[in-house]
Design a protein around this motif. Structure first.
Motif, PDB file in Angstrom:
ATOM      1  N   ALA A 189       0.834  -1.208   0.000  1.00 55.74           N
ATOM      2  CA  ALA A 189       0.000   0.000   0.000  1.00 55.74           C
ATOM      3  C   ALA A 189       0.864   1.252   0.000  1.00 55.74           C
ATOM      4  N   LEU A 190       1.927   1.250   0.794  1.00 59.97           N
ATOM      5  CA  LEU A 190       2.823   2.413   0.813  1.00 59.97           C
ATOM      6  C   LEU A 190       3.556   2.579  -0.512  1.00 59.97           C
ATOM      7  N   ALA A 191       3.937   1.470  -1.125  1.00 59.48           N
ATOM      8  CA  ALA A 191       4.582   1.546  -2.434  1.00 59.48           C
ATOM      9  C   ALA A 191       3.611   2.083  -3.482  1.00 59.48           C
ATOM     10  N   GLY A 192       2.370   1.666  -3.419  1.00 59.32           N
ATOM     11  CA  GLY A 192       1.364   2.185  -4.353  1.00 59.32           C
ATOM     12  C   GLY A 192       1.130   3.666  -4.153  1.00 59.32           C
ATOM     13  N   LEU A 193       1.102   4.098  -2.893  1.00 62.46           N
ATOM     14  CA  LEU A 193       0.948   5.520  -2.606  1.00 62.46           C
ATOM     15  C   LEU A 193       2.135   6.312  -3.131  1.00 62.46           C
ATOM     16  N   ALA A 194       3.334   5.789  -2.905  1.00 65.68           N
ATOM     17  CA  ALA A 194       4.536   6.478  -3.399  1.00 65.68           C
ATOM     18  C   ALA A 194       4.546   6.531  -4.919  1.00 65.68           C
ATOM     19  N   GLY A 250      13.914   2.194  -4.687  1.00 65.09           N
ATOM     20  CA  GLY A 250      13.935   2.594  -3.282  1.00 65.09           C
ATOM     21  C   GLY A 250      13.504   1.472  -2.362  1.00 65.09           C
ATOM     22  N   ALA A 251      12.488   0.718  -2.760  1.00 66.78           N
ATOM     23  CA  ALA A 251      12.030  -0.409  -1.949  1.00 66.78           C
ATOM     24  C   ALA A 251      13.111  -1.486  -1.867  1.00 66.78           C
ATOM     25  N   ALA A 252      13.790  -1.729  -2.969  1.00 68.43           N
ATOM     26  CA  ALA A 252      14.869  -2.726  -2.962  1.00 68.43           C
ATOM     27  C   ALA A 252      16.020  -2.276  -2.067  1.00 68.43           C
ATOM     28  N   ALA A 253      16.395  -1.011  -2.162  1.00 74.47           N
ATOM     29  CA  ALA A 253      17.483  -0.489  -1.323  1.00 74.47           C
ATOM     30  C   ALA A 253      17.099  -0.525   0.148  1.00 74.47           C
ATOM     31  N   LEU A 254      15.875  -0.146   0.455  1.00 75.07           N
ATOM     32  CA  LEU A 254      15.413  -0.179   1.841  1.00 75.07           C
ATOM     33  C   LEU A 254      15.380  -1.609   2.376  1.00 75.07           C
ATOM     34  N   GLY A 255      14.892  -2.536   1.589  1.00 76.53           N
ATOM     35  CA  GLY A 255      14.858  -3.937   2.006  1.00 76.53           C
ATOM     36  C   GLY A 255      16.252  -4.504   2.233  1.00 76.53           C
ATOM     37  N   ALA A 256      17.178  -4.198   1.325  1.00 78.27           N
ATOM     38  CA  ALA A 256      18.553  -4.677   1.489  1.00 78.27           C
ATOM     39  C   ALA A 256      19.200  -4.072   2.734  1.00 78.27           C
ATOM     40  N   VAL A 280      17.891  -5.856   5.837  1.00 77.91           N
ATOM     41  CA  VAL A 280      18.473  -7.192   5.967  1.00 77.91           C
ATOM     42  C   VAL A 280      19.907  -7.109   6.482  1.00 77.91           C
ATOM     43  N   VAL A 281      20.694  -6.177   5.967  1.00 76.45           N
ATOM     44  CA  VAL A 281      22.079  -6.015   6.422  1.00 76.45           C
ATOM     45  C   VAL A 281      22.114  -5.621   7.897  1.00 76.45           C
ATOM     46  N   LEU A 282      21.260  -4.698   8.307  1.00 71.59           N
ATOM     47  CA  LEU A 282      21.226  -4.285   9.714  1.00 71.59           C
ATOM     48  C   LEU A 282      20.796  -5.433  10.632  1.00 71.59           C
ATOM     49  N   LEU A 283      19.795  -6.190  10.217  1.00 70.79           N
ATOM     50  CA  LEU A 283      19.355  -7.331  11.029  1.00 70.79           C
ATOM     51  C   LEU A 283      20.433  -8.405  11.107  1.00 70.79           C
ATOM     52  N   PHE A 284      21.116  -8.652  10.006  1.00 68.54           N
ATOM     53  CA  PHE A 284      22.189  -9.636  10.000  1.00 68.54           C
ATOM     54  C   PHE A 284      23.318  -9.215  10.942  1.00 68.54           C
ATOM     55  N   ALA A 285      23.684  -7.937  10.908  1.00 69.45           N
ATOM     56  CA  ALA A 285      24.730  -7.436  11.800  1.00 69.45           C
ATOM     57  C   ALA A 285      24.299  -7.562  13.255  1.00 69.45           C
ATOM     58  N   GLU A 286      23.055  -7.277  13.545  1.00 77.89           N
ATOM     59  CA  GLU A 286      22.547  -7.388  14.915  1.00 77.89           C
ATOM     60  C   GLU A 286      22.535  -8.848  15.381  1.00 77.89           C
ATOM     61  N   LEU A 287      22.141  -9.759  14.518  1.00 79.46           N
ATOM     62  CA  LEU A 287      22.137 -11.171  14.883  1.00 79.46           C
ATOM     63  C   LEU A 287      23.547 -11.696  15.115  1.00 79.46           C
ATOM     64  N   ARG A 288      24.485 -11.271  14.289  1.00 85.42           N
ATOM     65  CA  ARG A 288      25.879 -11.699  14.481  1.00 85.42           C
ATOM     66  C   ARG A 288      26.425 -11.178  15.799  1.00 85.42           C
ATOM     67  N   ALA A 289      26.111  -9.930  16.135  1.00 88.08           N
ATOM     68  CA  ALA A 289      26.603  -9.345  17.377  1.00 88.08           C
ATOM     69  C   ALA A 289      25.940 -10.002  18.582  1.00 88.08           C
ATOM     70  N   ALA A 290      24.688 -10.342  18.495  1.00 89.30           N
ATOM     71  CA  ALA A 290      23.973 -10.954  19.618  1.00 89.30           C
ATOM     72  C   ALA A 290      24.366 -12.406  19.820  1.00 89.30           C
ATOM     73  N   GLY A 291      24.816 -13.078  18.779  1.00 97.25           N
ATOM     74  CA  GLY A 291      25.137 -14.497  18.874  1.00 97.25           C
ATOM     75  C   GLY A 291      26.523 -14.783  19.392  1.00 97.25           C
ATOM     76  N   ARG A 292      27.373 -13.796  19.491  1.00101.85           N
ATOM     77  CA  ARG A 292      28.747 -14.017  19.922  1.00101.85           C
ATOM     78  C   ARG A 292      28.909 -13.771  21.403  1.00101.85           C
ATOM     79  N   PRO A 293      29.611 -14.648  22.076  1.00102.54           N
ATOM     80  CA  PRO A 293      29.927 -14.367  23.470  1.00102.54           C
ATOM     81  C   PRO A 293      30.945 -13.230  23.556  1.00102.54           C
ATOM     82  N   SER A 294      30.987 -12.562  24.677  1.00 97.13           N
ATOM     83  CA  SER A 294      31.864 -11.408  24.817  1.00 97.13           C
ATOM     84  C   SER A 294      33.335 -11.808  24.875  1.00 97.13           C
TER      85      SER A 294
END
Length: 69
Positions: A17-22, A34-40, A43-57
């Motif tokens: 709906a937001l893409a149709g409005l835009a 823009g949607a592809a760049a935002l999605g990528a 995904v990169v931010l979530l991947f970085a967060e998961l990698r950081a959360a999965g490692r012991p200190s």
């Protein structure tokens, strides 16, 4: 699983709906790019967060290696 599926379908519908409005105000190729760049970026931010959360200190983890002594 039902709740996850419902949430996924809801957010996909909101995204469409937001893409149709835009696309009403911008050229379609700009909206798709823009949607592809935002999605990528998400995904990169979530991947970085998961990698950081999965490692012991204490350093890099080796989840598939043999257990230490």
């Amino acid at each position: 699983m039902t709740l996850v599926s419902t949430g996924l379908m809801t957010f996909q519908g909101v995204g469409m709906a937001l893409a149709g409005l835009a696309a009403e105000f911008l050229p379609v190729h700009v909206v798709v790019t823009g949607a592809a760049a935002l999605g990528a970026a998400v995904v990169v931010l979530l991947f970085a967060e998961l990698r950081a959360a999965g490692r012991p200190s204490g350093g890099p983890g080796n989840e598939t290696g043999p257990p230490g002594k």
